[in-house]
Structure formats: structure tokens, C-alpha cells
Design an enzyme around this catalytic site. Structure first.
Site, mmCIF file in Angstrom:
data_model
loop_
_atom_site.group_PDB
_atom_site.id
_atom_site.type_symbol
_atom_site.label_atom_id
_atom_site.label_comp_id
_atom_site.label_asym_id
_atom_site.label_seq_id
_atom_site.Cartn_x
_atom_site.Cartn_y
_atom_site.Cartn_z
ATOM 1 N N LYS A 1 0.826 -1.259 0.034
ATOM 2 C CA LYS A 1 -0.071 0.076 0.007
ATOM 3 C C LYS A 1 0.836 1.152 0.136
ATOM 4 O O LYS A 1 0.791 2.115 0.881
ATOM 5 C CB LYS A 1 -0.836 -0.101 1.252
ATOM 6 C CG LYS A 1 -2.125 -0.920 1.223
ATOM 7 C CD LYS A 1 -3.019 -0.735 2.305
ATOM 8 C CE LYS A 1 -4.436 -1.324 2.075
ATOM 9 N NZ LYS A 1 -5.106 -0.575 1.020
ATOM 10 N N HIS A 2 1.665 1.295 -0.874
ATOM 11 C CA HIS A 2 2.632 2.588 -1.011
ATOM 12 C C HIS A 2 3.172 2.449 -2.376
ATOM 13 O O HIS A 2 3.204 1.331 -3.376
ATOM 14 C CB HIS A 2 3.685 2.453 0.021
ATOM 15 C CG HIS A 2 4.515 1.397 0.004
ATOM 16 N ND1 HIS A 2 4.623 0.255 1.004
ATOM 17 C CD2 HIS A 2 5.327 0.838 -0.900
ATOM 18 C CE1 HIS A 2 5.517 -0.630 0.528
ATOM 19 N NE2 HIS A 2 6.050 -0.468 -0.497
#
Ligand code: T46
Length: 140
Positions: free
Chosen positions: A49-50
Site C-alpha cells: 500500500k505504497h
């Protein structure tokens, strides 16, 4: 479409199993500065999630199944890592999420640089803004 998937060279022997390998410079289009791996992760876990501003990485899963969701700000796609001879390039400016599909699946990563928290974009709206600004800047 280049979705980053890459077959890892593999020698399969009937009785002795599989030996997979890749070589710096020949198979990986960046200098490898760091290797890390994630283990002991239960199924259903979501990591990542980046995106990275500059880091290039090559992911592979020698044991178990991990589904990787990718997003370059325009298109979204997914790649299932479920075999030792499958790898995935995740270049800079790609939002990525790793979903563990089996208990204890191992994620191995070779990376183009040392760990640097300032290279991470951990907020999705910040990521969309970042890639849009980069694109608009390049169009001028
Ligand atoms: C990525 C995906 C595929 C370090 O101290 N050194 C390291 O080399 C790494 C990779 C992480 N860390 C620290 C930073 C955090 O305190 O380990 C902790 C967990 O890292 P993070 O929450 O970023 O882990 P993931 O699984 O969400 O992401 C990792 C990598 O960090 C990232 O670069 O692309 O795997």
C-alpha cells in the site's frame, strides 16, 4: 502490455526439485543494493500500500501464493505470484499492494537501493498527485 511479469530461469529435475536463479546485470536491469524477504505472514494479510519515488524492485515468491495489485495512476492490474519461477518487476511510481493468499508464503525482493523511508509515498491521494504532477511536468 508489459505488466512486469518475468519468468525466472529454472532447472527442474524429476527427483531433486527445482533450482531457480537470476543474475545481476543479465536478468535484472538495475544494480542490486539490497535483498529482503517477508516470512511468517498469515493468509489474508495485506502489505505494501505504497509507491516508491525512485526505487526499482524485483519480487518473487518461492513458496506459497501472493497476489500483487499494481496501479500506475492510470491503469490497474494484478499479478499472482504462485510459482518459484515467476517474478515481478515493480518499478518506481507504481502503487503496489501484496495480498497473502496462503499461510507463510514467502515474499523475496531485490532492490536497486538501500532502505530510505523518504522514498516511500504511503498515502494514495499523495501518490495520484505525485504522478499527475510528474506527468504534467514532462508534458511542458
Ligand atoms: C515494498 C514492499 C514490496 C527496514 O528497516 N528496512 C528495509 O529494507 C525494509 C524493506 C523495511 N524496513 C522497515 C520499515 C518498516 O518499519 O521494516 C518495517 C516494515 O516495512 P513496510 O511496512 O514498508 O513493509 P511492506 O511489506 O509494507 O513493504 C515492503 C517494503 O518496505 C517496500 O519497499 O515495496 O515490501
Amino acid at each position: 502490455m508489459n505488466n512486469g511479469q518475468q519468468i525466472i530461469r529454472t532447472i527442474q529435475e524429476k527427483e531433486r526439485g527445482m533450482l531457480s536463479f537470476f543474475e545481476a546485470e543479465k536478468d535484472i536491469p538495475f544494480s542490486i543494493k539490497r535483498v529482503y524477504y517477508i516470512s511468517g505472514t498469515p493468509a489474508e494479510t495485506i502489505r505494501g500500500k505504497h509507491a516508491h519515488k525512485t526505487l526499482k524492485q524485483f519480487l518473487f515468491c518461492p513458496f506459497g501464493e501472493i497476489l500483487v495489485f499494481l496501479d500506475d495512476g492510470i491503469r490497474e492490474w494484478e499479478v499472482l505470484l504462485d510459482a518459484p519461477n515467476q517474478g515481478l518487476f515493480v518499478t518506481e511510481e507504481i502503487w503496489h499492494e501484496m495480498h497473502w493468499k496462503s499461510d507463510g508464503a514467502i515474499l523475496c525482493v531485490v532492490a536497486s537501493d538501500y532502505y530510505d523511508e523518504t522514498d516511500y509515498i504511503r498515502d494514495y491521494q499523495d501518490f495520484l498527485k505525485y504522478v499527475k504532477e510528474k506527468k504534467d511536468g514532462n508534458c511542458r
